[in-house]
Design an enzyme around this catalytic site. Structure first.
Site, PDB file in Angstrom:
ATOM      1  N   TRP A 488       0.820  -1.223   0.000  1.00  0.00           N
ATOM      2  CA  TRP A 488       0.000   0.000   0.000  1.00  0.00           C
ATOM      3  C   TRP A 488       0.855   1.275   0.000  1.00  0.00           C
ATOM      4  CZ3 TRP A 488      -1.098  -3.613   4.128  1.00  0.00           C
ATOM      5  CH2 TRP A 488      -2.080  -4.542   3.787  1.00  0.00           C
ATOM      6  N   HIS A 489       2.010   1.218  -0.624  1.00  0.00           N
ATOM      7  CA  HIS A 489       2.880   2.388  -0.694  1.00  0.00           C
ATOM      8  C   HIS A 489       2.962   2.918  -2.121  1.00  0.00           C
ATOM      9  CE1 HIS A 489       5.194   0.957   3.162  1.00  0.00           C
ATOM     10  NE2 HIS A 489       3.947   1.326   3.398  1.00  0.00           N
ATOM     11  N   TYR A 490       1.857   2.839  -2.841  1.00  0.00           N
ATOM     12  CA  TYR A 490       1.892   3.318  -4.224  1.00  0.00           C
ATOM     13  C   TYR A 490       1.972   4.843  -4.247  1.00  0.00           C
ATOM     14  CZ  TYR A 490      -3.180   3.283  -3.254  1.00  0.00           C
ATOM     15  OH  TYR A 490      -4.414   3.446  -2.679  1.00  0.00           O
TER      16      TYR A 490
END
Length: 550
Positions: A488-490
């Site tokens: 979830w680090h896009y």
């Protein structure tokens, strides 16, 4: 150990601006409140259906997430600010550490985590709640170095330091000692109440632009948003050249809204029937997601609940983290329509088996059932070792699927497209193998369990929608490609220097900025939420200074 999130995020801050920002981040350490109490303490919050059809503000901030909340709170100190959020207040089941996975597993239309599947076949989620990703994540955060560190090592142990340096480092958490979550929305409690209005369930459909005499570019002067009943509301900027619309809608939302408003690649916009205002081919480009791969390790002894506390930085450019908990395998929330769980990266998070109905293929369910049969109930005692790569170098793009602002755009991350990323993953997997085989780890593995069997079982979990190659042994390269997940680090899509300038102003227009993770070329540090919060806080201070500068 540092006593507040401010110290955790910023450590020995030198800049006066960062010291001020640290003080505000420290204010997140407050007592957790119920929803009713939240509304009582946030009287400037209203439902979109109760909002006026026409209103006027100095600043319109689109997106009440990790960056948008501190930004809006800061700007409200001296100006009239409207913060538009498409979701609602944080749900009660988000507030406690033990219920971390509940929101991510919710696939309903009202979920605070709007699921999307990249064209690569990896399940992901974008926040749809006041507070953004800080309401959904595992709470962990670290401080990025001045230059995103490219060389480091897992050893020696550096002790309890938040600095991004060689070895292992402790990380901060937004969960307090009682396991209660404190989110970016808590910044709003320190806003000037008369200077801020927050509207929930407000879906912005486009930015309004007009021509202005003496200005060669289109000028943003407001936005249009819809409430849940479909009623259109218009918000205009007050008269004055320094009033602005600011997008803080995230990596998916900000490029999407720019394109819906006519700012983006000309051919793509025309294909969707959108009138082109500014031909900006870089909008939606350079989007990346830090690929993560995990290994589940059954433990013969119970292990405590941990949602990441320490991270190891390898010399090869991969980060090693661990999550554990004796409650793995126990389904969450009574009545939830979910499969039984393998643990943190499991059906509960949407990473293993629980997919929207249209994606629940017989093959995926069969793989889940077989994996569960291989693991007896004792095996659910254990944890995951994760690896995430630095960067990454591989990038993709965002495109519109439709002109519906509520729909997810099409997202392509191109995981491991560049050889450098794959090599970093392989080195990370090899590091995990050494950890499992180490003497220090021997108490947490069964005597008859081999490294090969551990990786084989993990590889058989249905973690994504990618095709699998059935074989007796897997190379590290195959393991990386076939078991890739998101952490979830896009980021990316509105890069500084390509879509916005150094002050986050959008090229080719006036009165419009983008301030969120979409401006990042690389993910900062190992876990970026503190940096994203500070971006909002810092830019709020800077914009105020610009406003009052003679």
């Amino acid at each position: 150990m540092p006593s507040s999130p401010a110290q955790m995020a910023l450590g020995r801050a030198r800049s006066p601006t960062l010291v001020l920002a640290a003080a505000v981040l420290g204010a997140l350490c407050v007592v957790a409140l119920s929803e009713d109490e939240q509304l009582e303490n946030l009287r400037f919050v209203q439902h979109a259906q109760d909002a006026p059809l026409v209103s006027h503000y100095n600043y319109i901030v689109v997106g009440g997430g990790t960056s948008g909340c501190p930004l809006a709170a800061t700007l409200s100190e001296h100006s009239r600010v409207l913060l538009l959020e498409r979701g609602g207040l944080p749900y009660r089941n988000m507030s406690n550490q033990e219920h971390f996975t509940d929101a991510l597993a919710d696939t309903s239309l009202a979920s605070p985590a709007q699921r999307f599947v990249s064209t690569d076949g990896v399940v992901n989620a974008r926040a749809r709640v006041l507070g953004g990703g800080s309401c959904l994540n595992a709470g962990f955060y670290t401080r990025a170095s001045n230059e995103y560190v490219r060389t480091a090592g897992v050893t020696p142990d550096n002790g309890f330091t938040f600095d991004h340096v060689t070895g292992t480092k402790i990380g901060g958490t937004i969960f307090d000692n009682s396991g209660q979550r404190h989110t970016a929305a808590d910044f709003l409690r320190h806003a000037r109440p008369r200077g801020l209005t927050v509207v929930l369930y407000a879906t912005v459909s486009r930015i309004l632009f007009r021509s202005q005499e003496g200005v060669p570019y289109p000028v943003a002067y407001g936005v249009v948003f819809a409430d849940p009943l479909g009623v259109q509301h218009r918000v205009y900027l007050r008269d004055g050249g320094k009033n602005e619309v600011i997008l803080s809608a995230g990596t998916l939302g900000s490029p999407q809204l720019l394109m819906l408003s006519g700012v983006g690649p000309q051919a793509h916009l025309e294909a969707h029937g959108i009138q082109v205002l500014v031909d900006q081919p870089m909008v939606g480009q350079g989007v990346a997601d830090n690929p993560m791969n995990s290994v589940f390790i059954p433990s013969p002894v119970p292990v405590g609940l941990s949602l990441v506390q320490v991270v190891g930085i390898t010399k090869s450019g991969s980060f090693i983290e661990g999550v554990s908990g004796s409650e793995f395998g126990i389904p969450v929330s009574d009545g939830a329509r979910r499969l039984a769980s393998f643990g943190l990266f499991s059906p509960q998070t949407g990473q293993l088996g629980t997919l929207p109905p249209g994606q629940r293929t017989p093959e995926a369910l069969q793989r889940a059932a077989e994996a569960m049969r291989r693991l007896d109930r004792r095996a659910f005692r254990g944890g995951f070792i994760l690896e995430k790569i630095l960067g990454p170098v591989s990038t993709g793009h965002i495109e519109l699927r439709s002109t519906d602002p509520r729909a997810n755009p099409a997202v392509t991350f191109n995981y491991f497209q560049e050889a450098e990323d794959l090599e970093r993953c392989v080195r990370g997997i090899q590091t995990i193998e050494r950890v499992i085989q180490s003497r220090a780890f021997s108490n947490f593995t069964y005597a008859n369990t081999t490294v090969e069997s551990i990786f084989t079982d993990s590889a058989n979990f249905p973690v994504n929608l990618l095709p699998r190659h059935v074989n007796d042994s897997r190379s590290p390269e195959q393991y990386c490609r076939e078991t890739v997940m998101t952490i979830w680090h896009y980021h990316g899509g509105c890069h500084v220097g390509a879509v916005v300038d150094d002050n986050y102003r959008v090229f080719g227009v006036r009165g419009l900025r983008v301030i969120d993770s979409s401006t990042f070329r690389y993910s900062p540090g190992t876990n970026p939420q503190a940096t994203v919060m500070m971006l909002g806080r810092y830019m709020g201070i800077k914009i105020q200074a610009e406003r009052w500068r003679k």
